[in-house]
Design a protein around this motif. Structure first.
Motif, PDB file in Angstrom:
ATOM      1  N   LEU A 140     -31.201  -0.347   9.108  1.00  0.00           N
ATOM      2  CA  LEU A 140     -32.590  -0.247   9.499  1.00  0.00           C
ATOM      3  C   LEU A 140     -32.945   0.534  10.884  1.00  0.00           C
ATOM      4  O   LEU A 140     -31.991   0.705  11.394  1.00  0.00           O
ATOM      5  CB  LEU A 140     -33.204  -1.869   9.882  1.00  0.00           C
ATOM      6  CG  LEU A 140     -33.815  -2.598   8.993  1.00  0.00           C
ATOM      7  CD1 LEU A 140     -34.438  -3.971   9.795  1.00  0.00           C
ATOM      8  CD2 LEU A 140     -34.800  -1.942   8.093  1.00  0.00           C
TER       9      LEU A 140
ATOM     10  N   ASP B 204     -37.379  -1.281  13.872  1.00  0.00           N
ATOM     11  CA  ASP B 204     -37.522  -1.999  13.064  1.00  0.00           C
ATOM     12  C   ASP B 204     -36.547  -3.149  13.105  1.00  0.00           C
ATOM     13  O   ASP B 204     -37.088  -4.425  13.042  1.00  0.00           O
ATOM     14  CB  ASP B 204     -37.406  -1.485  11.682  1.00  0.00           C
ATOM     15  CG  ASP B 204     -38.557  -0.568  11.559  1.00  0.00           C
ATOM     16  OD1 ASP B 204     -39.524  -0.462  12.060  1.00  0.00           O
ATOM     17  OD2 ASP B 204     -38.212   0.354  10.502  1.00  0.00           O
ATOM     18  N   ARG B 205     -35.470  -2.731  13.606  1.00  0.00           N
ATOM     19  CA  ARG B 205     -34.197  -3.944  13.834  1.00  0.00           C
ATOM     20  C   ARG B 205     -34.705  -4.762  14.939  1.00  0.00           C
ATOM     21  O   ARG B 205     -34.758  -6.207  14.718  1.00  0.00           O
ATOM     22  CB  ARG B 205     -33.018  -3.275  13.865  1.00  0.00           C
ATOM     23  CG  ARG B 205     -31.990  -4.241  13.784  1.00  0.00           C
ATOM     24  CD  ARG B 205     -30.573  -3.656  14.125  1.00  0.00           C
ATOM     25  NE  ARG B 205     -30.269  -2.439  13.452  1.00  0.00           N
ATOM     26  CZ  ARG B 205     -29.989  -1.382  14.187  1.00  0.00           C
ATOM     27  NH1 ARG B 205     -29.849  -0.861  15.337  1.00  0.00           N
ATOM     28  NH2 ARG B 205     -29.695  -0.074  13.369  1.00  0.00           N
TER      29      ARG B 205
ATOM     30  N   GLU C 189     -37.091  -2.384   3.820  1.00  0.00           N
ATOM     31  CA  GLU C 189     -38.057  -1.572   4.711  1.00  0.00           C
ATOM     32  C   GLU C 189     -39.296  -1.771   4.674  1.00  0.00           C
ATOM     33  O   GLU C 189     -40.305  -1.699   5.757  1.00  0.00           O
ATOM     34  CB  GLU C 189     -37.541   0.009   4.816  1.00  0.00           C
ATOM     35  CG  GLU C 189     -36.454   0.303   5.660  1.00  0.00           C
ATOM     36  CD  GLU C 189     -36.054   1.674   5.650  1.00  0.00           C
ATOM     37  OE1 GLU C 189     -36.144   2.314   4.309  1.00  0.00           O
ATOM     38  OE2 GLU C 189     -35.771   2.131   6.736  1.00  0.00           O
TER      39      GLU C 189
ATOM     40  N   GLN D 220     -39.612 -10.081   5.489  1.00  0.00           N
ATOM     41  CA  GLN D 220     -38.053  -9.871   5.869  1.00  0.00           C
ATOM     42  C   GLN D 220     -37.462 -10.999   6.032  1.00  0.00           C
ATOM     43  O   GLN D 220     -36.041 -11.297   5.667  1.00  0.00           O
ATOM     44  CB  GLN D 220     -38.052  -8.687   6.882  1.00  0.00           C
ATOM     45  CG  GLN D 220     -38.337  -7.419   6.383  1.00  0.00           C
ATOM     46  CD  GLN D 220     -38.279  -6.310   7.491  1.00  0.00           C
ATOM     47  OE1 GLN D 220     -38.474  -6.573   8.777  1.00  0.00           O
ATOM     48  NE2 GLN D 220     -38.393  -5.297   7.090  1.00  0.00           N
TER      49      GLN D 220
END
Lengths: 443, 443
Positions: A85, A89-90, A59, A66
């Motif tokens: 997530l 954010d996803r 995260e 990522q």
């Protein structure tokens, strides 16, 4: 204590020491070290993390980093990470992946999470809608504090934050906002409507995400409500996401300002080849523009042959023009990024900058006149001094006006940055120089 | 709807329209408009605000603009405003005022507020101690949730935030942190110790405030505990103050990067004279450095007289060197600001940048060789191409290494920015150019 250089440990293959370090380091320290590794090593090191820490660390990584982690993982772990997530954010991460990969991964998510993500992916990349989380707790003005607290307790686990609570009417229109603090301090019978403030800031789903993030910063918010075209509340932007966006946008401004495309991951985790790729296009464009200076000088080749000494001052004069142009453009680009100036301020800005340029040019002219007279002669000194005044004035005007025009036509103003302004001012500066020289020296 | 240009209204003296606008605008809109006014008008416009709104607006102004407001107010209103500010904001503002004025104002504050402010003023300007608020609510691990909530209700009014709550032992050492959310959701009998996390981030009072602010952003915190040299908790930094610091530091980096001193207030509220002052020193230093290029060219005057065509490529070559140096320095300066690289990475960075420079130089050389051959001749084309390879490699190495060395000796790395790197690379670039020309053309 400095963190041990995990990159060296990895090269040494000393996995016992690495595991010991991973056990005692904080998630943030681990994330920082991961971002310093080459792309290939990032995935390798990440797999050493115990499962429960992996999520925390993941995260904290930038989206680009990522992605490097995902490249090194098996699909079941990727799905596990994605599932955990937050939806916003996803969505951001999926958007960075190749469409085929993103769709395959999206298909493997649970129905709930897939729905939330698909909703966010429906908004434009750079919009407030994409940045918001659709998981929030809302209240009604008619609720009493006890009912409100019960609702918060029920829904807190799924929500990203409960510290600022939007208050809605029956049509889900935003009519106020209150803080958990006010509820906690208030008498249980108090109505939410009496605790809320109606002086609320909000943005629309299709507003620019940078505008939204800046609003969070300027107004010192921890939560910014996001409403749709029918003015209904559809999500909230939290302060941590706003900070991340501002960091990204500022990194982008810095990159453009230095004349290269923004990197998509941390500096050290990007390969030399990717660095070169991010800079190549700009250098090519700038050198094409610089070819103009060759042409300008060719026109004045006769004058140069007569007075070779004129050539000696070319780097100093165009360098100074470039510097004062860069000063002006930096100041205006930054003021625009902070929302301090807008296009309608153009006349006011140009007038200010013209006076600034004149002042600075006069100061520099005064400083160089005597030395040049002593080393060469008064005529050449007059040419150089006069040129400095004109170039500085012209450069500050161009440097301050170009970013405003850029934004007007939809180009990121940060593009009109040091290198671009410098290159543009170079050619015109030479014309000014030789025009003045022709008159003063009678060439 | 665009906000009406309040600066024009003020010039027109249309106070009825202004008052109407002030009544319906949000505090943030008013603050934004105030920051667009000239220094003299800021105080005038501020005095039109009703007392209850004045404080809200004042809190949203930058320190430099706050100062302009104070200049236009009578002492009793100044004291009233200062009294209401949070201690950390008050300390920051007082620090900007002349020492005599600050001391006089400090003396007129209530004893409580004076004590808190004096405490903060005891910490260094750029320290985490100065940025923190000493007004926070702390808990004990042995408390149950009911007792904790009662304490929070009692102390909430004076604290800047109650959303993240530090947990202390008997010696006021920080042993954990918990969120108001966890308390609200938990059973009233639960012990605070069971709800807190011990994976805590904290800073020391004398740590750099930028480091603290960056930690808030990287870890996504809303509160960062600050401890003294004996590891006791003395204050907390809230996310809004961290965001303000990051904005200030980034504005400063931008300014240095563009080759001027940072402005102390918003761009439009600063006079043309102040703008010129912020840029004059840099331009003078840079033109002194540029004087070196005159000397270098003088050395090669003989070569220039033989082949005047050499002069035609001077702007293009040193411009390209400056641009690739600026690209490298921007990337490294930004990576340093984000904490992604440190001095020990120097060999790795220089090695990467050298390869990047070589790649870019080779690409540019290939691009210019044929056109220069056609327009001039193959020998000159060889000189220009070879010079591009050498200059680009040298510029990326210098541009990336200089910021790291600067930080090592205590200079802000942002100083080694576009204009400075450009000027430094100019002189050395000319030496490279003429050295190659001498060999290839046999001068």
């Amino acid at each position: 204590m400095d963190a041990p250089p995990i990159d060296e440990l990895i090269r040494d293959g000393d996995s016992a020491t690495i595991s010991a370090w991973l056990d005692q380091a904080s998630a943030l320290e681990i994330a920082d070290e991961l971002q310093r590794l080459d792309a290939a090593d990032t995935g390798w090191a990440f797999r050493l993390l115990p499962r429960d820490r992996a999520m925390e660390v993941f995260e904290l990584l930038d989206t680009g980093d990522q992605q490097q982690v995902l490249d090194g993982l098996r699909d079941d772990r990727v799905i596990h990470l994605l599932e955990e997530l937050d939806p916003d954010d996803r969505a951001r991460l999926l958007d960075e992946l190749p469409a085929k990969v993103a769709n395959r991964l999206l298909g493997q998510l649970s129905a709930d999470e897939r729905g939330l993500t698909a909703l966010l992916l429906g908004y434009d990349d750079e919009s407030a809608g994409r940045l918001m989380t659709p998981e929030f707790v809302s209240l009604r003005a008619s609720m009493d504090v006890e009912t409100a607290m019960a609702k918060i307790r029920r829904e807190a686990l799924d929500a990203e934050t409960v510290y600022a609570l939007p208050v809605l009417d029956d049509q889900r229109h935003l009519i106020g906002i209150t803080g958990l603090r006010s509820l906690v301090v208030a008498d249980p019978d108090t109505k939410v409507g009496d605790l809320m403030t109606t002086d609320i800031h909000s943005v629309h789903t299709d507003d620019d995400r940078e505008k939204a993030a800046r609003l969070v910063r300027e107004a010192g918010l921890i939560v910014l409500p996001v409403i749709d075209s029918e003015e209904r509340l559809v999500g909230v932007i939290t302060v941590d996401d706003a900070m991340a966006v501002l960091e990204e946008e500022e990194t982008e401004d810095f990159a453009l300002h230095g004349g290269h495309s923004p990197l998509r991951a941390s500096y050290l985790s990007v390969s030399a080849l990717s660095l070169a790729r991010a800079r190549a296009l700009w250098l090519m464009v700038l050198i094409l523009a610089a070819a103009l200076t060759v042409n300008v000088l060719q026109i004045f080749e006769g004058a140069l042959e007569q007075v070779v000494a004129l050539a000696l001052f070319i780097p100093l004069l165009i360098g100074t023009g470039g510097n004062s142009g860069a000063q002006a453009s930096t100041a205006v680009v930054r003021a625009m990024a902070l929302g301090d100036v807008r296009f309608s301020d153009l006349p006011r800005i140009v007038w200010r900058e013209a006076r600034v340029g004149l002042l600075l040019g006069a100061m520099l002219a005064a400083a160089v006149f005597v030395p040049v007279t002593l080393l060469f002669d008064a005529e050449l000194a007059a040419v150089v001094s006069l040129t400095l005044v004109c170039i500085c004035t012209w450069a500050t005007i161009a440097g301050s006006a170009l970013p405003l025009f850029a934004k007007r036509v939809g180009v990121d103003p940060a593009v009109f940055s040091a290198p671009v302004v410098t290159t543009l001012v170079d050619a015109t500066g030479l014309v000014i120089y030789f025009a003045i020289a022709s008159v003063v020296l009678g060439l």
